[in-house]
Design a protein around this motif. Structure first.
Motif, PDB file in Angstrom:
ATOM      1  N   MET A 151      28.648  27.242  30.226  1.00  0.00           N
ATOM      2  CA  MET A 151      28.376  27.807  31.566  1.00  0.00           C
ATOM      3  C   MET A 151      29.599  28.513  32.146  1.00  0.00           C
ATOM      4  O   MET A 151      29.450  29.473  32.892  1.00  0.00           O
ATOM      5  CB  MET A 151      27.917  26.703  32.523  1.00  0.00           C
ATOM      6  N   ALA A 152      30.802  28.024  31.784  1.00  0.00           N
ATOM      7  CA  ALA A 152      32.006  28.705  32.285  1.00  0.00           C
ATOM      8  C   ALA A 152      32.071  30.109  31.692  1.00  0.00           C
ATOM      9  O   ALA A 152      32.445  31.066  32.374  1.00  0.00           O
ATOM     10  CB  ALA A 152      33.253  27.900  31.921  1.00  0.00           C
ATOM     11  N   ASP A 153      31.649  30.232  30.413  1.00  0.00           N
ATOM     12  CA  ASP A 153      31.632  31.551  29.756  1.00  0.00           C
ATOM     13  C   ASP A 153      30.653  32.485  30.453  1.00  0.00           C
ATOM     14  O   ASP A 153      30.947  33.655  30.673  1.00  0.00           O
ATOM     15  CB  ASP A 153      31.137  31.407  28.304  1.00  0.00           C
ATOM     16  N   LEU A 154      29.477  31.938  30.788  1.00  0.00           N
ATOM     17  CA  LEU A 154      28.462  32.761  31.445  1.00  0.00           C
ATOM     18  C   LEU A 154      28.951  33.195  32.825  1.00  0.00           C
ATOM     19  O   LEU A 154      28.816  34.362  33.204  1.00  0.00           O
ATOM     20  CB  LEU A 154      27.138  31.978  31.564  1.00  0.00           C
ATOM     21  N   LEU A 155      29.561  32.273  33.560  1.00  0.00           N
ATOM     22  CA  LEU A 155      30.062  32.602  34.900  1.00  0.00           C
ATOM     23  C   LEU A 155      31.126  33.707  34.815  1.00  0.00           C
ATOM     24  O   LEU A 155      31.086  34.681  35.569  1.00  0.00           O
ATOM     25  CB  LEU A 155      30.638  31.345  35.567  1.00  0.00           C
ATOM     26  N   ARG A 156      32.057  33.543  33.856  1.00  0.00           N
ATOM     27  CA  ARG A 156      33.108  34.565  33.699  1.00  0.00           C
ATOM     28  C   ARG A 156      32.495  35.927  33.377  1.00  0.00           C
ATOM     29  O   ARG A 156      32.882  36.949  33.932  1.00  0.00           O
ATOM     30  CB  ARG A 156      34.066  34.153  32.572  1.00  0.00           C
ATOM     31  N   LEU A 157      31.490  35.915  32.488  1.00  0.00           N
ATOM     32  CA  LEU A 157      30.835  37.168  32.111  1.00  0.00           C
ATOM     33  C   LEU A 157      30.129  37.806  33.317  1.00  0.00           C
ATOM     34  O   LEU A 157      30.223  39.006  33.551  1.00  0.00           O
ATOM     35  CB  LEU A 157      29.824  36.907  30.980  1.00  0.00           C
ATOM     36  N   LEU A 158      29.424  36.976  34.106  1.00  0.00           N
ATOM     37  CA  LEU A 158      28.695  37.525  35.260  1.00  0.00           C
ATOM     38  C   LEU A 158      29.653  38.096  36.304  1.00  0.00           C
ATOM     39  O   LEU A 158      29.366  39.115  36.930  1.00  0.00           O
ATOM     40  CB  LEU A 158      27.776  36.469  35.879  1.00  0.00           C
ATOM     41  N   LEU A 159      30.800  37.428  36.487  1.00  0.00           N
ATOM     42  CA  LEU A 159      31.792  37.957  37.439  1.00  0.00           C
ATOM     43  C   LEU A 159      32.312  39.306  36.949  1.00  0.00           C
ATOM     44  O   LEU A 159      32.522  40.233  37.736  1.00  0.00           O
ATOM     45  CB  LEU A 159      32.941  36.961  37.610  1.00  0.00           C
ATOM     46  N   ARG A 160      32.489  39.420  35.630  1.00  0.00           N
ATOM     47  CA  ARG A 160      32.975  40.664  35.033  1.00  0.00           C
ATOM     48  C   ARG A 160      31.950  41.795  35.179  1.00  0.00           C
ATOM     49  O   ARG A 160      32.283  42.902  35.586  1.00  0.00           O
ATOM     50  CB  ARG A 160      33.198  40.428  33.536  1.00  0.00           C
ATOM     51  N   VAL A 161      30.680  41.494  34.849  1.00  0.00           N
ATOM     52  CA  VAL A 161      29.683  42.570  34.926  1.00  0.00           C
ATOM     53  C   VAL A 161      29.400  42.942  36.383  1.00  0.00           C
ATOM     54  O   VAL A 161      29.116  44.104  36.679  1.00  0.00           O
ATOM     55  CB  VAL A 161      28.358  42.260  34.170  1.00  0.00           C
ATOM     56  N   ALA A 162      29.501  41.947  37.294  1.00  0.00           N
ATOM     57  CA  ALA A 162      29.300  42.274  38.715  1.00  0.00           C
ATOM     58  C   ALA A 162      30.429  43.192  39.192  1.00  0.00           C
ATOM     59  O   ALA A 162      30.202  44.099  39.999  1.00  0.00           O
ATOM     60  CB  ALA A 162      29.250  41.000  39.552  1.00  0.00           C
ATOM     61  N   GLU A 163      31.633  42.977  38.680  1.00  0.00           N
ATOM     62  CA  GLU A 163      32.765  43.838  39.047  1.00  0.00           C
ATOM     63  C   GLU A 163      32.567  45.255  38.484  1.00  0.00           C
ATOM     64  O   GLU A 163      32.856  46.255  39.138  1.00  0.00           O
ATOM     65  CB  GLU A 163      34.083  43.209  38.544  1.00  0.00           C
ATOM     66  N   LYS A 164      32.036  45.324  37.252  1.00  0.00           N
ATOM     67  CA  LYS A 164      31.720  46.641  36.677  1.00  0.00           C
ATOM     68  C   LYS A 164      30.667  47.343  37.537  1.00  0.00           C
ATOM     69  O   LYS A 164      30.752  48.537  37.810  1.00  0.00           O
ATOM     70  CB  LYS A 164      31.161  46.460  35.256  1.00  0.00           C
ATOM     71  N   HIS A 182      31.020  52.257  31.028  1.00  0.00           N
ATOM     72  CA  HIS A 182      31.702  51.759  29.825  1.00  0.00           C
ATOM     73  C   HIS A 182      33.124  51.292  30.084  1.00  0.00           C
ATOM     74  O   HIS A 182      33.801  50.802  29.182  1.00  0.00           O
ATOM     75  CB  HIS A 182      31.675  52.831  28.725  1.00  0.00           C
ATOM     76  N   GLN A 183      33.592  51.448  31.325  1.00  0.00           N
ATOM     77  CA  GLN A 183      34.967  51.071  31.633  1.00  0.00           C
ATOM     78  C   GLN A 183      35.121  49.549  31.748  1.00  0.00           C
ATOM     79  O   GLN A 183      34.227  48.885  32.264  1.00  0.00           O
ATOM     80  CB  GLN A 183      35.354  51.693  32.968  1.00  0.00           C
ATOM     81  N   ASP A 184      36.248  49.047  31.283  1.00  0.00           N
ATOM     82  CA  ASP A 184      36.524  47.613  31.440  1.00  0.00           C
ATOM     83  C   ASP A 184      36.973  47.344  32.863  1.00  0.00           C
ATOM     84  O   ASP A 184      37.827  48.050  33.381  1.00  0.00           O
ATOM     85  CB  ASP A 184      37.649  47.208  30.477  1.00  0.00           C
ATOM     86  N   PRO A 185      36.441  46.333  33.501  1.00  0.00           N
ATOM     87  CA  PRO A 185      36.864  46.070  34.884  1.00  0.00           C
ATOM     88  C   PRO A 185      38.192  45.341  34.916  1.00  0.00           C
ATOM     89  O   PRO A 185      38.645  44.827  33.887  1.00  0.00           O
ATOM     90  CB  PRO A 185      35.761  45.158  35.405  1.00  0.00           C
ATOM     91  N   ALA A 186      38.798  45.289  36.097  1.00  0.00           N
ATOM     92  CA  ALA A 186      40.032  44.516  36.267  1.00  0.00           C
ATOM     93  C   ALA A 186      39.713  43.049  35.941  1.00  0.00           C
ATOM     94  O   ALA A 186      38.581  42.607  36.127  1.00  0.00           O
ATOM     95  CB  ALA A 186      40.482  44.634  37.719  1.00  0.00           C
ATOM     96  N   THR A 187      40.698  42.329  35.450  1.00  0.00           N
ATOM     97  CA  THR A 187      40.470  40.919  35.106  1.00  0.00           C
ATOM     98  C   THR A 187      40.150  40.132  36.371  1.00  0.00           C
ATOM     99  O   THR A 187      40.739  40.350  37.420  1.00  0.00           O
ATOM    100  CB  THR A 187      41.747  40.318  34.485  1.00  0.00           C
ATOM    101  N   ILE A 188      39.215  39.220  36.225  1.00  0.00           N
ATOM    102  CA  ILE A 188      38.807  38.410  37.375  1.00  0.00           C
ATOM    103  C   ILE A 188      39.227  36.975  37.121  1.00  0.00           C
ATOM    104  O   ILE A 188      38.929  36.416  36.073  1.00  0.00           O
ATOM    105  CB  ILE A 188      37.290  38.513  37.557  1.00  0.00           C
ATOM    106  N   ASP A 189      39.908  36.425  38.099  1.00  0.00           N
ATOM    107  CA  ASP A 189      40.394  35.063  37.966  1.00  0.00           C
ATOM    108  C   ASP A 189      39.359  34.110  38.542  1.00  0.00           C
ATOM    109  O   ASP A 189      39.002  34.215  39.707  1.00  0.00           O
ATOM    110  CB  ASP A 189      41.693  34.948  38.781  1.00  0.00           C
ATOM    111  N   THR A 190      38.845  33.192  37.710  1.00  0.00           N
ATOM    112  CA  THR A 190      37.771  32.336  38.216  1.00  0.00           C
ATOM    113  C   THR A 190      38.219  30.911  38.489  1.00  0.00           C
ATOM    114  O   THR A 190      37.562  30.188  39.224  1.00  0.00           O
ATOM    115  CB  THR A 190      36.616  32.255  37.200  1.00  0.00           C
ATOM    116  N   HIS A 191      39.303  30.492  37.874  1.00  0.00           N
ATOM    117  CA  HIS A 191      39.744  29.096  37.974  1.00  0.00           C
ATOM    118  C   HIS A 191      38.607  28.149  37.592  1.00  0.00           C
ATOM    119  O   HIS A 191      38.362  27.154  38.245  1.00  0.00           O
ATOM    120  CB  HIS A 191      40.236  28.771  39.395  1.00  0.00           C
TER     121      HIS A 191
END
Ligand code: 2IP
Ligand code: CA
Length: 377
Positions: A1-14, A126-135
Protein backbone atom coordinates in the motif's frame (compact mmCIF):
# COMPACT_ATOMS: atom_id res chain seq x y z
CA UNK A 1 0.00 0.00 0.00
CA UNK A 2 2.92 2.37 0.60
CA UNK A 3 3.98 1.72 -3.01
CA UNK A 4 0.49 2.46 -4.27
CA UNK A 5 0.26 5.66 -2.21
CA UNK A 6 3.65 6.86 -3.50
CA UNK A 7 2.58 6.11 -7.07
CA UNK A 8 -0.76 7.94 -6.68
CA UNK A 9 0.97 11.00 -5.22
CA UNK A 10 3.34 10.96 -8.20
CA UNK A 11 0.63 10.62 -10.85
CA UNK A 12 -1.51 13.26 -9.11
CA UNK A 13 1.50 15.61 -9.29
CA UNK A 14 1.89 14.81 -13.00
CA UNK A 15 -1.83 15.54 -13.45
CA UNK A 16 -1.37 18.86 -11.63
CA UNK A 17 1.50 19.69 -14.02
CA UNK A 18 -0.72 19.04 -17.02
CA UNK A 19 -3.42 21.27 -15.48
CA UNK A 20 -0.87 24.06 -14.90
CA UNK A 21 0.67 23.70 -18.38
CA UNK A 22 -2.78 24.01 -20.01
CA UNK A 23 -3.16 27.43 -18.36
CA UNK A 24 0.47 28.56 -18.69
CA UNK A 25 1.20 27.76 -22.33
CA UNK A 26 -0.59 30.20 -24.62
CA UNK A 27 -1.39 27.71 -27.43
CA UNK A 28 -3.12 25.41 -24.92
CA UNK A 29 -4.76 28.20 -22.94
CA UNK A 30 -6.39 29.56 -26.07
CA UNK A 31 -7.91 26.16 -26.74
CA UNK A 32 -9.06 25.87 -23.14
CA UNK A 33 -11.02 29.11 -23.03
CA UNK A 34 -12.31 29.31 -26.58
CA UNK A 35 -15.85 28.16 -27.09
CA UNK A 36 -16.61 27.78 -30.74
CA UNK A 37 -20.18 27.38 -31.77
CA UNK A 38 -22.20 27.39 -34.97
CA UNK A 39 -20.28 28.32 -38.12
CA UNK A 40 -17.15 28.92 -36.10
CA UNK A 41 -16.83 25.26 -35.23
CA UNK A 42 -13.83 23.52 -36.73
CA UNK A 43 -15.12 20.12 -37.67
CA UNK A 44 -11.74 18.42 -37.52
CA UNK A 45 -11.18 19.62 -33.99
CA UNK A 46 -12.29 17.86 -30.85
CA UNK A 47 -15.45 19.66 -29.73
CA UNK A 48 -14.34 20.41 -26.22
CA UNK A 49 -10.66 20.85 -25.35
CA UNK A 50 -11.38 20.89 -21.62
CA UNK A 51 -12.81 17.40 -21.88
CA UNK A 52 -9.76 16.33 -23.88
CA UNK A 53 -7.45 17.67 -21.16
CA UNK A 54 -9.49 15.74 -18.56
CA UNK A 55 -9.34 12.55 -20.60
CA UNK A 56 -5.60 12.89 -21.18
CA UNK A 57 -5.01 13.22 -17.42
CA UNK A 58 -7.33 10.32 -16.63
CA UNK A 59 -5.65 8.08 -19.23
CA UNK A 60 -2.19 9.02 -17.96
CA UNK A 61 -3.19 7.93 -14.45
CA UNK A 62 -4.75 4.73 -15.82
CA UNK A 63 -1.57 4.03 -17.84
CA UNK A 64 0.87 4.59 -14.97
CA UNK A 65 -1.16 2.71 -12.33
CA UNK A 66 -1.93 -0.15 -14.75
CA UNK A 67 1.79 -0.48 -15.59
CA UNK A 68 2.84 -0.90 -11.95
CA UNK A 69 -0.27 -2.73 -10.71
CA UNK A 70 -1.72 -4.75 -13.64
CA UNK A 71 -4.34 -6.32 -11.30
CA UNK A 72 -5.91 -2.89 -10.96
CA UNK A 73 -6.02 -1.98 -14.66
CA UNK A 74 -9.69 -2.95 -15.18
CA UNK A 75 -10.81 -1.21 -12.01
CA UNK A 76 -9.61 2.32 -12.70
CA UNK A 77 -12.64 4.47 -13.36
CA UNK A 78 -13.26 8.10 -14.03
CA UNK A 79 -15.78 10.61 -15.24
CA UNK A 80 -14.77 10.65 -18.89
CA UNK A 81 -14.85 8.19 -21.76
CA UNK A 82 -11.65 8.13 -23.84
CA UNK A 83 -13.49 7.75 -27.16
CA UNK A 84 -13.72 10.99 -29.07
CA UNK A 85 -15.52 11.94 -32.19
CA UNK A 86 -14.62 15.05 -34.14
CA UNK A 87 -17.17 17.02 -36.13
CA UNK A 88 -16.54 14.78 -39.18
CA UNK A 89 -17.79 11.72 -37.32
CA UNK A 90 -14.27 10.24 -37.11
CA UNK A 91 -13.76 8.36 -33.87
CA UNK A 92 -10.43 8.39 -32.01
CA UNK A 93 -9.56 6.62 -28.79
CA UNK A 94 -7.23 8.83 -26.77
CA UNK A 95 -4.62 6.87 -24.85
CA UNK A 96 -1.14 7.47 -23.52
CA UNK A 97 1.36 5.80 -25.87
CA UNK A 98 4.77 4.27 -25.18
CA UNK A 99 6.64 7.41 -26.25
CA UNK A 100 6.06 11.16 -26.09
CA UNK A 101 6.26 11.38 -29.89
CA UNK A 102 3.59 8.72 -30.42
CA UNK A 103 1.27 10.41 -27.90
CA UNK A 104 1.80 13.76 -29.68
CA UNK A 105 0.93 12.18 -33.04
CA UNK A 106 -2.26 10.66 -31.63
CA UNK A 107 -3.31 13.91 -29.93
CA UNK A 108 -2.72 15.84 -33.16
CA UNK A 109 -5.46 13.76 -34.81
CA UNK A 110 -8.09 15.24 -32.46
CA UNK A 111 -6.48 18.70 -32.48
CA UNK A 112 -6.82 19.26 -36.23
CA UNK A 113 -3.07 18.81 -36.69
CA UNK A 114 -2.21 21.54 -34.20
CA UNK A 115 1.32 20.15 -33.65
CA UNK A 116 2.32 22.80 -31.13
CA UNK A 117 -0.60 22.05 -28.81
CA UNK A 118 -0.23 18.28 -29.26
CA UNK A 119 3.52 18.39 -28.47
CA UNK A 120 3.09 20.61 -25.40
CA UNK A 121 0.42 18.32 -24.01
CA UNK A 122 2.41 15.14 -24.77
CA UNK A 123 5.52 16.61 -23.12
CA UNK A 124 3.60 17.34 -19.90
CA UNK A 125 2.11 13.84 -19.87
CA UNK A 126 5.46 12.10 -20.29
CA UNK A 127 7.43 14.37 -17.97
CA UNK A 128 8.65 13.03 -14.63
CA UNK A 129 7.22 15.04 -11.75
CA UNK A 130 9.24 16.50 -8.90
CA UNK A 131 9.92 13.93 -6.18
CA UNK A 132 7.21 13.79 -3.56
CA UNK A 133 8.09 13.14 0.02
CA UNK A 134 5.47 10.96 1.69
CA UNK A 135 7.09 9.86 4.95
CA UNK A 136 5.19 6.60 4.55
CA UNK A 137 8.10 4.15 4.45
CA UNK A 138 6.84 2.16 7.44
CA UNK A 139 3.28 1.98 6.12
CA UNK A 140 1.98 -1.57 5.78
CA UNK A 141 -1.69 -2.29 5.17
CA UNK A 142 -2.89 -5.89 4.69
CA UNK A 143 -4.56 -5.27 1.34
CA UNK A 144 -3.54 -6.41 -2.11
CA UNK A 145 -4.05 -4.50 -5.38
CA UNK A 146 -6.47 -7.22 -6.58
CA UNK A 147 -8.92 -6.13 -3.85
CA UNK A 148 -8.91 -2.46 -4.85
CA UNK A 149 -10.54 -0.12 -7.35
CA UNK A 150 -9.85 3.55 -8.18
CA UNK A 151 -12.00 6.62 -8.90
CA UNK A 152 -10.35 9.55 -10.67
CA UNK A 153 -11.57 13.11 -11.07
CA UNK A 154 -8.85 14.65 -13.29
CA UNK A 155 -9.95 18.22 -12.44
CA UNK A 156 -12.80 18.88 -10.06
CA UNK A 157 -14.39 22.36 -10.15
CA UNK A 158 -13.64 22.78 -13.84
CA UNK A 159 -15.61 26.02 -14.03
CA UNK A 160 -13.20 27.60 -11.53
CA UNK A 161 -10.26 26.13 -13.45
CA UNK A 162 -11.41 27.70 -16.71
CA UNK A 163 -12.43 31.03 -15.13
CA UNK A 164 -9.01 31.15 -13.45
CA UNK A 165 -9.47 33.86 -10.83
CA UNK A 166 -6.33 34.08 -8.67
CA UNK A 167 -6.73 34.28 -4.89
CA UNK A 168 -4.12 34.62 -2.18
CA UNK A 169 -5.06 32.02 0.43
CA UNK A 170 -5.01 33.06 4.06
CA UNK A 171 -4.28 30.49 6.78
CA UNK A 172 -7.49 29.43 8.56
CA UNK A 173 -9.76 31.29 6.16
CA UNK A 174 -12.15 29.69 3.66
CA UNK A 175 -11.78 31.31 0.26
CA UNK A 176 -15.00 30.39 -1.58
CA UNK A 177 -14.01 30.47 -5.23
CA UNK A 178 -11.04 30.80 -7.55
CA UNK A 179 -8.34 28.63 -9.10
CA UNK A 180 -7.48 27.02 -5.75
CA UNK A 181 -10.86 25.19 -5.82
CA UNK A 182 -9.66 23.07 -8.77
CA UNK A 183 -8.41 19.72 -7.45
CA UNK A 184 -7.04 16.44 -8.79
CA UNK A 185 -8.82 13.66 -6.88
CA UNK A 186 -7.73 10.00 -6.79
CA UNK A 187 -9.65 7.69 -4.45
CA UNK A 188 -9.10 3.98 -3.75
CA UNK A 189 -11.95 1.72 -2.54
CA UNK A 190 -12.41 -1.93 -1.59
CA UNK A 191 -14.03 -3.83 -4.45
CA UNK A 192 -16.11 -6.07 -2.16
CA UNK A 193 -17.52 -3.50 0.28
CA UNK A 194 -17.06 -0.19 -1.53
CA UNK A 195 -15.35 1.35 1.49
CA UNK A 196 -12.89 4.17 0.65
CA UNK A 197 -9.44 3.21 1.98
CA UNK A 198 -6.97 5.65 0.42
CA UNK A 199 -7.19 9.12 -1.05
CA UNK A 200 -4.85 11.57 -2.73
CA UNK A 201 -5.81 15.20 -3.37
CA UNK A 202 -3.57 17.55 -5.33
CA UNK A 203 -4.35 21.27 -5.39
CA UNK A 204 -2.39 22.46 -8.46
CA UNK A 205 -2.93 26.18 -7.77
CA UNK A 206 -2.26 26.58 -4.06
CA UNK A 207 0.08 29.58 -4.13
CA UNK A 208 2.33 31.55 -6.45
CA UNK A 209 6.08 31.02 -6.24
CA UNK A 210 7.38 34.21 -4.55
CA UNK A 211 10.38 34.15 -6.92
CA UNK A 212 8.05 34.47 -9.91
CA UNK A 213 8.20 30.83 -11.01
CA UNK A 214 4.44 30.45 -11.47
CA UNK A 215 1.91 28.40 -9.54
CA UNK A 216 2.87 25.86 -6.90
CA UNK A 217 0.63 23.06 -5.67
CA UNK A 218 -0.06 21.31 -2.43
CA UNK A 219 -0.97 17.68 -1.81
CA UNK A 220 -2.93 15.82 0.83
CA UNK A 221 -3.32 12.10 1.44
CA UNK A 222 -5.01 9.67 3.80
CA UNK A 223 -5.22 5.92 4.46
CA UNK A 224 -8.02 4.35 6.50
CA UNK A 225 -8.41 0.62 6.92
CA UNK A 226 -9.36 -1.11 10.16
CA UNK A 227 -7.17 0.24 12.92
CA UNK A 228 -4.83 1.98 10.46
CA UNK A 229 -5.71 5.65 10.13
CA UNK A 230 -3.07 7.97 8.72
CA UNK A 231 -3.47 11.38 7.18
CA UNK A 232 -1.15 14.14 5.96
CA UNK A 233 -3.37 16.61 7.86
CA UNK A 234 -3.77 16.56 11.60
CA UNK A 235 -7.26 16.48 13.06
CA UNK A 236 -8.47 20.06 13.48
CA UNK A 237 -10.24 21.18 16.66
CA UNK A 238 -14.04 21.24 16.45
CA UNK A 239 -15.25 24.82 16.61
CA UNK A 240 -16.50 25.73 20.03
CA UNK A 241 -18.66 28.51 21.39
CA UNK A 242 -19.56 30.16 18.11
CA UNK A 243 -21.54 27.09 17.00
CA UNK A 244 -21.01 24.85 14.06
CA UNK A 245 -19.71 26.11 10.71
CA UNK A 246 -21.29 24.68 7.56
CA UNK A 247 -20.21 24.92 3.93
CA UNK A 248 -22.82 24.63 1.16
CA UNK A 249 -23.10 24.83 -2.59
CA UNK A 250 -24.25 28.29 -3.68
CA UNK A 251 -27.20 26.52 -5.34
CA UNK A 252 -28.38 24.85 -2.09
CA UNK A 253 -32.13 24.90 -1.35
CA UNK A 254 -33.57 27.68 0.78
CA UNK A 255 -35.27 25.18 3.11
CA UNK A 256 -31.88 23.65 3.95
CA UNK A 257 -30.29 27.04 4.61
CA UNK A 258 -33.19 27.99 6.90
CA UNK A 259 -33.10 24.70 8.82
CA UNK A 260 -29.35 25.11 9.40
CA UNK A 261 -29.67 28.59 10.89
CA UNK A 262 -30.91 26.88 14.08
CA UNK A 263 -27.40 25.36 14.41
CA UNK A 264 -25.12 28.14 13.26
CA UNK A 265 -25.12 31.90 13.00
CA UNK A 266 -25.43 33.37 9.48
CA UNK A 267 -21.71 34.19 9.29
CA UNK A 268 -20.88 30.52 9.90
CA UNK A 269 -23.01 29.39 6.96
CA UNK A 270 -20.53 29.58 4.09
CA UNK A 271 -20.56 28.84 0.37
CA UNK A 272 -17.81 27.45 -1.83
CA UNK A 273 -17.24 26.02 -5.31
CA UNK A 274 -16.28 22.45 -6.07
CA UNK A 275 -17.54 19.32 -4.37
CA UNK A 276 -13.99 18.08 -3.68
CA UNK A 277 -12.94 21.51 -2.41
CA UNK A 278 -15.86 21.66 0.05
CA UNK A 279 -14.88 18.27 1.51
CA UNK A 280 -11.26 19.50 1.68
CA UNK A 281 -12.51 22.49 3.71
CA UNK A 282 -13.94 20.02 6.25
CA UNK A 283 -10.66 18.04 6.26
CA UNK A 284 -8.69 21.24 6.92
CA UNK A 285 -11.10 22.46 9.61
CA UNK A 286 -12.15 25.52 7.57
CA UNK A 287 -15.72 24.25 8.02
CA UNK A 288 -17.12 21.60 10.37
CA UNK A 289 -19.51 20.01 7.89
CA UNK A 290 -20.49 20.13 4.22
CA UNK A 291 -24.18 19.52 3.56
CA UNK A 292 -25.59 18.84 0.10
CA UNK A 293 -29.25 17.97 -0.40
CA UNK A 294 -29.04 17.30 -4.16
CA UNK A 295 -27.69 14.25 -5.98
CA UNK A 296 -25.31 16.46 -7.96
CA UNK A 297 -22.01 14.85 -6.96
CA UNK A 298 -20.50 11.61 -8.22
CA UNK A 299 -18.32 8.80 -6.90
CA UNK A 300 -15.24 10.43 -8.46
CA UNK A 301 -15.94 13.68 -6.56
CA UNK A 302 -16.18 12.15 -3.09
CA UNK A 303 -14.06 8.97 -2.97
CA UNK A 304 -10.61 10.52 -2.38
CA UNK A 305 -11.56 13.18 0.20
CA UNK A 306 -13.87 10.65 1.92
CA UNK A 307 -10.85 8.42 2.66
CA UNK A 308 -9.01 11.38 4.27
CA UNK A 309 -12.03 12.23 6.43
CA UNK A 310 -12.28 8.61 7.60
CA UNK A 311 -8.60 8.67 8.53
CA UNK A 312 -9.39 11.72 10.71
CA UNK A 313 -12.31 9.94 12.44
CA UNK A 314 -15.09 11.43 10.31
CA UNK A 315 -16.78 10.38 7.09
CA UNK A 316 -19.27 11.15 4.34
CA UNK A 317 -22.83 9.84 4.65
CA UNK A 318 -25.76 9.63 2.26
CA UNK A 319 -28.03 12.42 3.54
CA UNK A 320 -31.36 10.76 2.59
CA UNK A 321 -30.35 7.46 4.18
CA UNK A 322 -29.24 9.25 7.34
CA UNK A 323 -32.54 11.09 7.57
CA UNK A 324 -34.42 7.80 7.27
CA UNK A 325 -32.22 5.94 9.73
CA UNK A 326 -33.61 5.97 13.24
CA UNK A 327 -30.26 5.09 14.78
CA UNK A 328 -29.38 8.69 15.59
CA UNK A 329 -25.80 7.61 16.06
CA UNK A 330 -23.02 7.10 13.55
CA UNK A 331 -24.12 4.19 11.44
CA UNK A 332 -21.77 2.51 8.94
CA UNK A 333 -24.80 1.64 6.79
CA UNK A 334 -25.26 5.28 5.80
CA UNK A 335 -21.64 5.96 4.72
CA UNK A 336 -21.22 6.41 0.96
CA UNK A 337 -19.80 3.40 -0.86
CA UNK A 338 -18.03 3.25 -4.21
CA UNK A 339 -18.41 -0.22 -5.76
CA UNK A 340 -21.99 -0.46 -7.00
CA UNK A 341 -23.75 1.52 -9.72
CA UNK A 342 -27.38 2.51 -9.37
CA UNK A 343 -29.05 0.07 -11.78
CA UNK A 344 -32.10 2.30 -12.26
CA UNK A 345 -30.08 5.13 -13.79
CA UNK A 346 -28.21 5.54 -17.05
CA UNK A 347 -24.75 6.77 -18.05
CA UNK A 348 -22.81 8.90 -15.57
CA UNK A 349 -25.93 9.16 -13.42
CA UNK A 350 -25.45 5.53 -12.35
CA UNK A 351 -22.53 6.76 -10.27
CA UNK A 352 -24.17 9.83 -8.71
CA UNK A 353 -24.42 10.21 -4.94
CA UNK A 354 -28.20 10.41 -5.38
CA UNK A 355 -29.22 10.93 -1.80
CA UNK A 356 -27.12 14.03 -1.27
CA UNK A 357 -24.40 13.93 1.39
CA UNK A 358 -23.00 15.22 4.65
CA UNK A 359 -19.20 15.32 5.08
CA UNK A 360 -18.17 15.58 8.75
CA UNK A 361 -15.25 15.12 11.13
CA UNK A 362 -17.25 14.71 14.28
CA UNK A 363 -20.24 12.36 14.48
CA UNK A 364 -22.00 14.40 17.15
CA UNK A 365 -22.06 17.27 14.65
CA UNK A 366 -23.43 14.91 12.00
CA UNK A 367 -26.25 14.01 14.41
CA UNK A 368 -27.06 17.70 14.96
CA UNK A 369 -27.26 18.20 11.19
CA UNK A 370 -29.57 15.24 10.57
CA UNK A 371 -31.65 16.32 13.59
CA UNK A 372 -32.08 19.82 12.13
CA UNK A 373 -32.96 18.54 8.65
CA UNK A 374 -35.23 15.58 9.55
CA UNK A 375 -38.75 16.14 8.26
CA UNK A 376 -37.72 19.25 6.31
CA UNK A 377 -36.71 17.66 2.98
C1 2IP B 1 -18.46 19.36 -10.17
C2 2IP B 1 -17.87 20.51 -9.39
C3 2IP B 1 -18.97 21.44 -9.03
C4 2IP B 1 -19.96 20.80 -8.08
C5 2IP B 1 -20.46 19.49 -8.71
C6 2IP B 1 -19.33 18.58 -9.20
O1 2IP B 1 -17.45 18.59 -10.75
O2 2IP B 1 -17.21 20.08 -8.24
O3 2IP B 1 -18.41 22.58 -8.50
O4 2IP B 1 -21.01 21.68 -7.85
O5 2IP B 1 -21.21 18.80 -7.76
O6 2IP B 1 -19.84 17.44 -9.82
P1 2IP B 1 -21.00 22.79 -6.67
O7 2IP B 1 -19.80 23.66 -6.88
O8 2IP B 1 -22.31 23.51 -6.81
O9 2IP B 1 -20.90 21.99 -5.42
P2 2IP B 1 -16.73 18.98 -12.19
O10 2IP B 1 -16.24 20.37 -12.09
O11 2IP B 1 -15.62 17.95 -12.25
O12 2IP B 1 -17.80 18.78 -13.22
CA1 CA C 1 -16.00 16.63 -10.36
Amino acid sequence: MADLLRLLLRVAEKAANVARVCRQEAPLFQLLVQEKTGDDKNKKFVQDFKTLADVVIQEMIRHDVGAQFPEMADFINGEESNKFENGLGESVTVTVCSTEQKTATLLATVLDDNQTAASLLARAIHQDPATIDTHTDGLTVPLSPSELGIWIDPIDATSQYIEGREEVLEEGHLSPSGLHCALVLIGVYLRNTGEPVMGVINQPFNHKDPAGGGWRGKYFWGVSYGAINLCSESRPEASSGAGMSVVLSSSEKQVVKEALTSLCSPDRLMYASGAGFKILCVIQGLADVYVLSEGSTFKWDSCAPHALLRALGGGVVDLNKSLQSSAGVQDQQTELTYHQPNAERKGADRWANHGGLVAYRDCSQLCSITGALRGKL
